[in-house]
Write an enzyme that holds these catalytic residues in place. Structure first.
Site, PDB file in Angstrom:
ATOM      1  N   ASP A   1       0.853  -1.219   0.021  1.00 32.10           N
ATOM      2  CA  ASP A   1      -0.123   0.020   0.035  1.00 32.10           C
ATOM      3  C   ASP A   1       0.762   1.170  -0.006  1.00 32.10           C
ATOM      4  O   ASP A   1       0.656   2.082  -0.764  1.00 32.10           O
ATOM      5  CB  ASP A   1      -1.113   0.002   1.390  1.00 32.10           C
ATOM      6  CG  ASP A   1      -0.504  -0.087   2.487  1.00 32.10           C
ATOM      7  OD1 ASP A   1       0.778  -0.400   2.689  1.00 32.10           O
ATOM      8  OD2 ASP A   1      -1.218  -0.252   3.424  1.00 32.10           O
TER       9      ASP A   1
ATOM     10  N   GLY B   1      -2.233  -7.718  13.887  1.00 32.88           N
ATOM     11  CA  GLY B   1      -2.166  -7.522  12.511  1.00 32.88           C
ATOM     12  C   GLY B   1      -3.412  -7.658  11.906  1.00 32.88           C
ATOM     13  O   GLY B   1      -3.792  -7.927  10.740  1.00 32.88           O
TER      14      GLY B   1
ATOM     15  N   ASP C   1      -5.619  -0.189   5.529  1.00 32.60           N
ATOM     16  CA  ASP C   1      -6.381  -0.642   6.700  1.00 32.60           C
ATOM     17  C   ASP C   1      -7.673   0.395   6.904  1.00 32.60           C
ATOM     18  O   ASP C   1      -8.748   0.092   7.355  1.00 32.60           O
ATOM     19  CB  ASP C   1      -5.467  -0.561   8.216  1.00 32.60           C
ATOM     20  CG  ASP C   1      -4.518  -1.646   8.111  1.00 32.60           C
ATOM     21  OD1 ASP C   1      -4.323  -2.387   7.024  1.00 32.60           O
ATOM     22  OD2 ASP C   1      -3.628  -1.813   8.931  1.00 32.60           O
TER      23      ASP C   1
HETATM   24  C1  GAF Z   1       0.166  -2.257   8.486  1.00 30.79           C
HETATM   25  C2  GAF Z   1      -0.131  -1.056   7.946  1.00 30.79           C
HETATM   26  F1  GAF Z   1      -0.901  -0.009   8.879  1.00 30.79           F
HETATM   27  C3  GAF Z   1      -0.668  -1.210   6.410  1.00 30.79           C
HETATM   28  O1  GAF Z   1      -0.792   0.073   6.038  1.00 30.79           O
HETATM   29  C4  GAF Z   1       0.189  -2.112   5.575  1.00 30.79           C
HETATM   30  O2  GAF Z   1       1.412  -1.516   5.296  1.00 30.79           O
HETATM   31  C5  GAF Z   1       0.361  -3.426   6.381  1.00 30.79           C
HETATM   32  O3  GAF Z   1       0.827  -3.217   7.465  1.00 30.79           O
HETATM   33  C6  GAF Z   1       1.111  -4.471   5.441  1.00 30.79           C
HETATM   34  O4  GAF Z   1       0.599  -4.782   4.164  1.00 30.79           O
HETATM   35  O5  GAF Z   1      -1.086  -3.039   8.741  1.00 30.79           O
END
Ligand code: GAF
Length: 657
Positions: A297, A384, A432
């Site tokens: 992202d 996570g 997220d």
């Molecule tokens: C965490 C971060 F908050 C997300 O933005 C993303 O980068 C993720 O790690 C890894 O894919 O949840």
């Protein structure tokens, strides 16, 4: 000098400067022509040669004219005008009292802004486009009768376009146009009769930039400014306007927002009443389970998450002051802060998320009421599963609703991400928050993190999403996560030596990476290889899910895990063990770690009829291998943030075994 300050005592040459400048702005003397000689000017204005020389010196310093030894004093083209600093603006406003001055500013904008829009469409980074969309959305929600809010939103939009192009535009041009905007907008809005039409024009500029269509951006900006001009000429008198407010949303209809009815639940409401003596409104924001697309992202890439059926709830009621009082089971003591605190400090605990969101909302222009808040969550923290985003989105939604404000979901996601980046200090991407604001029941959400275009992909009913929590808590903020992001940025910087001005790893193909691998240190190369290959996997996975090819999807999950383990190095022993055990069970299509890594959960795509056997087998085997009892539970993708009418809060990490 700042606009609004008092002018210092006028000097003789000030008047000459004003009059000469006026002849230039009104077109009496055009760019390329010369001013009358010093002697003529002395006679014309009846002042000394020193005063004339001083006036010309001031005008030259502002880039308006240039004294040439033989050919006299030449009037320069608007592109050289670096004179529009705040002091001059005020002086000009005083001198020309409005409309004339505005018209000349409009001419400057007509000359410069279409080019700036072209550059923005060619060059804007995802972040800049997001900023611009944010400004556009602020225009949409601004009440047409609210002069200040409309003015500010419009100014922000145009400054956003400039910012998005500034790497190519000369510094002085930016300064000039910024200042021109500052001074000009107030007058624009006095003259402007149709706010809706204005917004529509801004939308076209916005879309052209977002879709990276420079020519369309130029045309749309020209049309916008021409409308502006027409309206000004048609009605130069100061006047307020009123017209109905349009709605903006980038999400497909029906995906985000309230589910309508009044709140009717017991425990939370009762606790709130006991604490604050009032009946609250209750809002809910979901956590996130990412199916594939990890650490892509913040590289402008692709992701495919679902909104969880685990959530954070915010019960809220307004206060008459500007304080926010918060109770939560997450801490034994209550927290309070003042929305007017000019520079709040981080407390290094969960309350930073709440403070951060309130701060960014206020800075973005959402004027919040004070509030009493009670927060509860069943999203396991540090697993996570997007617990931070669920908290941010629930708080952001509750605070704005509590203040009588509505927010576009993309805007809310973006503000929450900013709060985490800028206040909490975790440089997360937008995945997220976005899925918490825009996910849907029984669907995954495919998101292009550069354009923020999204589409829903139904989850195949033959399969279940099963989450296995290793019970190893991850710690992301300020540590390995930010380092990984730095690695990616280093990769972009080094690769751009060969590939030209690329913005993100999104812009690099696997073949290009191999071709220029020699430019990168080994570790950086591997980080890049993960991101680039993961982007490809997400695209293939979304198609596979749409076509019901569950085996293909499962294989891609396996490849993703290996890449995260070997190249991106964000897995850990427990995650690897959990994935391996899962893959040994019949009926499992695929398994991988999910979220930022270094602990937390795995996501497993399991045939519906195999879920029970899966849970039992993996739970036992994991406990044997690690001595830890895992939490294993099935996830049914849930709805986006909204108001809650009834709720059942589960114990965090509820096991099914
Ligand atoms: C965490 C971060 F908050 C997300 O933005 C993303 O980068 C993720 O790690 C890894 O894919 O949840």
């Amino acid at each position: 000098m700042v606009v609004g300050e008092k002018q210092s005592k006028p000097r003789v040459h000030d008047d000459i400067v004003a009059r000469l400048a006026k002849s230039i702005f009104s077109g009496t003397v055009k760019p390329g022509q010369t001013l009358p000689s010093e002697m003529t000017l002395c006679q014309q204005y009846g002042v000394s040669r020193t005063a004339i020389r001083e006036a010309i010196r001031v005008l030259s310093a502002k880039g308006l004219v240039q004294a040439r030894s033989r050919s006299g004093t030449e009037v320069l083209a608007p592109a050289n005008w670096n004179f529009l600093d705040a002091g001059v603006i005020e002086w000009m406003q005083l001198s020309y009292k409005g409309a004339d001055f505005f018209r000349s500013l409009l001419e400057v904008r007509l000359l410069i802004e279409p080019e700036v829009a072209v550059l923005a469409a060619e060059r804007a980074t995802a972040q800049e486009v997001a900023t611009l969309e944010q400004a556009y959305n602020a225009m949409v929600v601004a009440e047409p009768g609210d002069f200040e809010a409309c003015s500010q939103a419009n100014l922000d939009f145009h400054v956003g376009v400039i910012a998005a192009s500034h790497n190519l535009v000369l510094g002085h041009l930016v300064t000039a146009i910024r200042a021109a905007l500052l001074a000009g907008f107030r007058m624009t809005f006095r003259a402007n009769l149709s706010w809706n039409r204005m917004i529509e024009h801004h939308r076209l500029v916005m879309e052209a930039i977002r879709l990276r269509q420079p020519e369309d951006a130029r045309k749309a900006m020209l049309a916008l400014l021409a409308t502006n001009r027409e309206e000004l000429l048609a009605d130069p008198e100061p006047r307020r306007w009123r017209s109905p407010r349009p709605q903006a949303s980038q999400f497909p209809a029906g995906l985000a927002g309230d589910n309508g009815a009044t709140v009717t639940f017991d425990g939370l409401v009762q606790q709130f009443r006991n604490l604050f003596g009032a009946v609250p409104q209750v809002y809910r924001a979901p956590g996130r389970l990412n199916l594939i697309g990890e650490h892509t992202d913040y590289n402008d890439g692709f992701v495919l998450p679902v909104a969880l059926d685990l959530s954070t709830w915010a019960a809220i009621s307004p206060r008459s002051d500007r304080r926010v009082h918060i109770h939560t089971d997450m801490l034994s003591e209550a927290i309070e802060f003042d929305l007017d605190e000019p520079d709040p400090e981080r407390k290094q605990d969960w309350s930073d998320y709440v403070r951060g969101v309130a701060l960014i909302l206020e800075r973005t222009g959402y004027w919040l009421k004070g509030a009493n808040l009670l927060l509860k969550s069943d999203v396991p923290v540090g697993a996570g599963l997007g617990s931070s985003a669920a908290l941010e989105v629930a708080v952001g939604y509750a605070l704005t609703r509590n203040s009588g404000l509505t927010m576009d979901p993309v805007d809310l996601a973006w503000c929450c991400q900013r709060a985490e980046n800028e206040f909490v200090g975790m440089r997360c991407g937008i995945m997220d928050q976005f899925v918490s604001c825009g996910g849907a029941v029984d669907h995954a959400l495919f998101l292009d993190c550069r354009t923020l275009d999204s589409r829903l992909v139904p989850i195949d009913p033959r399969a279940r999403l099963v989450i296995c929590n290793t019970m190893v808590r991850h710690e992301l903020a300020g540590s390995e996560y930010n380092l990984r992001r730095q690695d990616c940025e280093r990769g972009v910087a080094l690769l751009s030596q060969a590939l030209g001005p690329i913005k993100a790893l999104r812009d690099v193909s696997a073949a290009q990476l191999e071709q220029h691998a020699g430019l990168l240190p080994e570790v950086t190369y591997r980080r890049c290889r993960h991101v680039i290959s993961e982007n490809e996997r997400v695209l293939r996975a979304a198609t596979a899910l749409e076509k019901g090819e569950l085996h293909v999807f499962g294989q891609l999950m396996g490849e993703s895990h290996r890449s995260l383990r070997n190249d991106f190095q964000v897995s850990c022993r427990e995650l690897d063990v959990m994935v391996e055990l899962a893959l040994s069970v019949e009926g499992v299509y695929g398994a991988r770690m999910t979220g930022g890594g270094f602990g937390g959960c795995t996501v497993n795509l399991v045939a519906a009829e195999a879920v029970e056997r899966f849970s039992e087998t993996v739970s036992k085997a994991y406990q044997d291998a690690t001595g830890q009892k895992p939490a294993i539970f099935t996830c049914s993708p849930g709805a986006a943030v909204g108001a809650e009418t009834s709720l059942k809060i589960a114990t965090p990490g509820t096991e099914t075994t």
